[in-house]
Write an enzyme that holds these catalytic residues in place. Structure first.
Site, mmCIF file in Angstrom:
data_model
loop_
_atom_site.group_PDB
_atom_site.id
_atom_site.type_symbol
_atom_site.label_atom_id
_atom_site.label_comp_id
_atom_site.label_asym_id
_atom_site.label_seq_id
_atom_site.Cartn_x
_atom_site.Cartn_y
_atom_site.Cartn_z
ATOM 1 N N ASP A 10 19.012 46.575 43.133
ATOM 2 C CA ASP A 10 18.510 47.178 41.882
ATOM 3 C C ASP A 10 19.404 46.671 40.737
ATOM 4 O O ASP A 10 20.089 47.421 40.078
ATOM 5 C CB ASP A 10 18.487 48.717 41.949
ATOM 6 C CG ASP A 10 19.853 49.336 42.123
ATOM 7 O OD1 ASP A 10 20.724 48.701 42.764
ATOM 8 O OD2 ASP A 10 20.086 50.448 41.601
ATOM 9 N N ASP A 15 25.326 44.696 41.745
ATOM 10 C CA ASP A 15 24.319 43.968 42.529
ATOM 11 C C ASP A 15 24.403 42.477 42.178
ATOM 12 O O ASP A 15 24.286 41.616 43.055
ATOM 13 C CB ASP A 15 22.901 44.441 42.174
ATOM 14 C CG ASP A 15 22.721 45.930 42.294
ATOM 15 O OD1 ASP A 15 22.082 46.388 43.240
ATOM 16 O OD2 ASP A 15 23.230 46.649 41.416
ATOM 17 N N GLU A 179 26.089 60.494 45.458
ATOM 18 C CA GLU A 179 26.259 59.108 44.977
ATOM 19 C C GLU A 179 24.916 58.602 44.475
ATOM 20 O O GLU A 179 23.864 58.982 44.999
ATOM 21 C CB GLU A 179 26.784 58.251 46.144
ATOM 22 C CG GLU A 179 26.982 56.776 45.834
ATOM 23 C CD GLU A 179 25.698 55.962 45.892
ATOM 24 O OE1 GLU A 179 25.608 54.950 45.196
ATOM 25 O OE2 GLU A 179 24.765 56.377 46.632
ATOM 26 N N HIS A 258 30.834 47.944 44.004
ATOM 27 C CA HIS A 258 30.304 48.542 45.235
ATOM 28 C C HIS A 258 29.500 47.582 46.118
ATOM 29 O O HIS A 258 29.776 47.433 47.307
ATOM 30 C CB HIS A 258 29.364 49.702 44.878
ATOM 31 C CG HIS A 258 29.892 50.672 43.881
ATOM 32 N ND1 HIS A 258 30.797 51.650 44.188
ATOM 33 C CD2 HIS A 258 29.611 50.839 42.561
ATOM 34 C CE1 HIS A 258 31.044 52.383 43.124
ATOM 35 N NE2 HIS A 258 30.347 51.903 42.119
ATOM 36 N N ASP A 259 28.465 46.984 45.494
ATOM 37 C CA ASP A 259 27.465 46.289 46.306
ATOM 38 C C ASP A 259 28.024 45.032 46.972
ATOM 39 O O ASP A 259 27.607 44.667 48.079
ATOM 40 C CB ASP A 259 26.252 45.935 45.430
ATOM 41 C CG ASP A 259 25.576 47.184 44.890
ATOM 42 O OD1 ASP A 259 25.885 48.295 45.376
ATOM 43 O OD2 ASP A 259 24.741 47.058 43.970
HETATM 44 C C1 BDR Z 1 25.662 52.268 43.377
HETATM 45 O O1 BDR Z 1 24.836 52.730 42.312
HETATM 46 C C2 BDR Z 1 24.514 51.690 41.444
HETATM 47 O O2 BDR Z 1 24.772 52.076 40.118
HETATM 48 C C3 BDR Z 1 25.366 50.506 41.828
HETATM 49 O O3 BDR Z 1 24.646 49.298 41.663
HETATM 50 C C4 BDR Z 1 25.678 50.755 43.284
HETATM 51 O O4 BDR Z 1 24.708 50.203 44.136
HETATM 52 C C5 BDR Z 1 27.026 52.906 43.241
HETATM 53 O O5 BDR Z 1 26.930 54.292 43.270
HETATM 54 CA CA CA Z 2 23.028 48.646 43.288
#
Ligand code: BDR
Ligand code: CA
Length: 333
Positions: A10, A15, A179, A258-259
């Protein structure tokens, strides 16, 4: 042999880094990228994905398919935090805070998404492949993946594994309990967790353990290619956004990506230093904990049979070196 991978995104700044590392790293056979509503509405997550593909000079070699424009059910309730009713013209969920601008800092692209819908393509691709040969890395809300599982009952068991960025045990971000990726489509996440597929969750607990600092970014910038510049720009945008957020106010300026950690785990599981097989379900009751990943570690209960591997800690140095080396080795035309 390289792992065959579908990346569900997304896009979104983190990402974007994951996509870039997936393409430039050449460590996987990237079958295609599917996009979903999440950080931004679907048209924007798709457009941003195409911009990253073009920036990585992957052109037609990496095909992009767009999928779900809405979560499965959460936006239907007028009382839910995800409800669209006050903003009827906007697709997708309402972000509880702004961390991703509409467009990545990349030029407009002439690349186009494929005509085929992401769900149809995912199902065809997985069902036509050797059983358990395809890995799915899902780093957005799980609407596409859950829809594929509902549409094709054998989809889950035909996958080799799913690595999900989402959830949290000690940490949350979209609400006091949840989350973002899970919060944005809680029912979809629960469908995936109940699917029987081999699932690994890379939650906030792990990603916040592997934050990229300004000093790290300076090292990347010094590489001096266009991928280093792009990484610097988007992660600095994240660092600025995190600096305004209360929970991180006293910490050195840094941000989780994160991703990208979810992709790193698929290829190098040693980047996660603590993980456990647990029973994990998503709160879909619509209250204050809606979208929370609830871990039951009462090993003595039959109901706490593990359904996923949950990551708790990460090796930040390993993650940084992996990212750095891919960017440093990348060739540009
Ligand atoms: C996740 O939420 C999105 O905002 C980021 O791309 C990540 O995948 C982190 O909480
Ligand atoms: Ca993401």
């Amino acid at each position: 042999m390289k792992k065959q991978v579908i990346l569900d995104v997304d896009t979104g700044t983190d990402d974007a880094i994951a996509i870039m590392l997936a393409i430039l790293g050449k460590e996987i056979d990237l079958l295609g990228i599917t996009t979903v509503n999440g950080n931004l509405e679907l048209a924007l997550t798709t457009d941003n994905t195409l911009r990253v593909v073009e920036h990585c000079e992957a052109g037609e070699a990496v095909k992009v398919y767009s999928g779900c424009e809405y979560p499965l059910v959460s936006t239907l309730s007028p009382k839910s935090a995800q409800s669209l009713r006050p903003l009827p013209k906007r697709a997708g969920v309402k972000m509880p805070y702004a961390i991703h601008g509409d467009h990545l800092p990349l030029p407009e692209t002439t690349l186009k998404k494929q005509d085929k819908n992401a769900i149809v393509w995912m199902i065809e691709t997985v069902m036509q492949a050797e059983p358990q040969s395809i890995s799915l890395v899902a780093v957005g809300p799980l609407s596409n993946v859950a829809t594929a599982m509902r549409a094709e009952p054998d989809f889950a068991e035909r996958l080799r594994e799913i690595v999900i960025m989402g959830g949290g045990d000690r940490l949350s971000n979209a609400s006091s309990a949840a989350e973002f990726n899970i919060w944005a489509d809680p029912e979809a996440a629960e469908i995936v967790l109940q699917s029987g597929c081999e699932v690994t969750i890379i939650p906030l607990d792990a990603t916040h353990d592997a934050q990229i600092s300004e000093a790290d970014l300076a090292k990347i910038k010094a590489i001096g290619n266009k991928y280093a510049d792009f990484t610097y720009d988007v992660i600095m945008e994240r660092i600025d956004a995190y600096a305004d957020r209360k929970a991180d106010r006293d910490a050195p300026r840094s941000a989780p990506v994160h991703d990208a950690l979810a992709l790193c785990y698929l290829l190098h599981p040693e980047c996660i230093t603590k993980k456990a097989d647990v029973s994990c379900h998503v709160d879909i009751s619509g209250g204050v904990a809606y979208g929370r990943t609830v871990i039951d570690d009462r090993q003595y209960m039959e109901t706490s049979e593990p359904n996923c591997t949950f990551a708790y800690d990460a090796d930040k140095e390993f993650f940084f070196d992996w990212m750095y080396n891919i960017i440093a080795r990348a060739e540009e035309s």
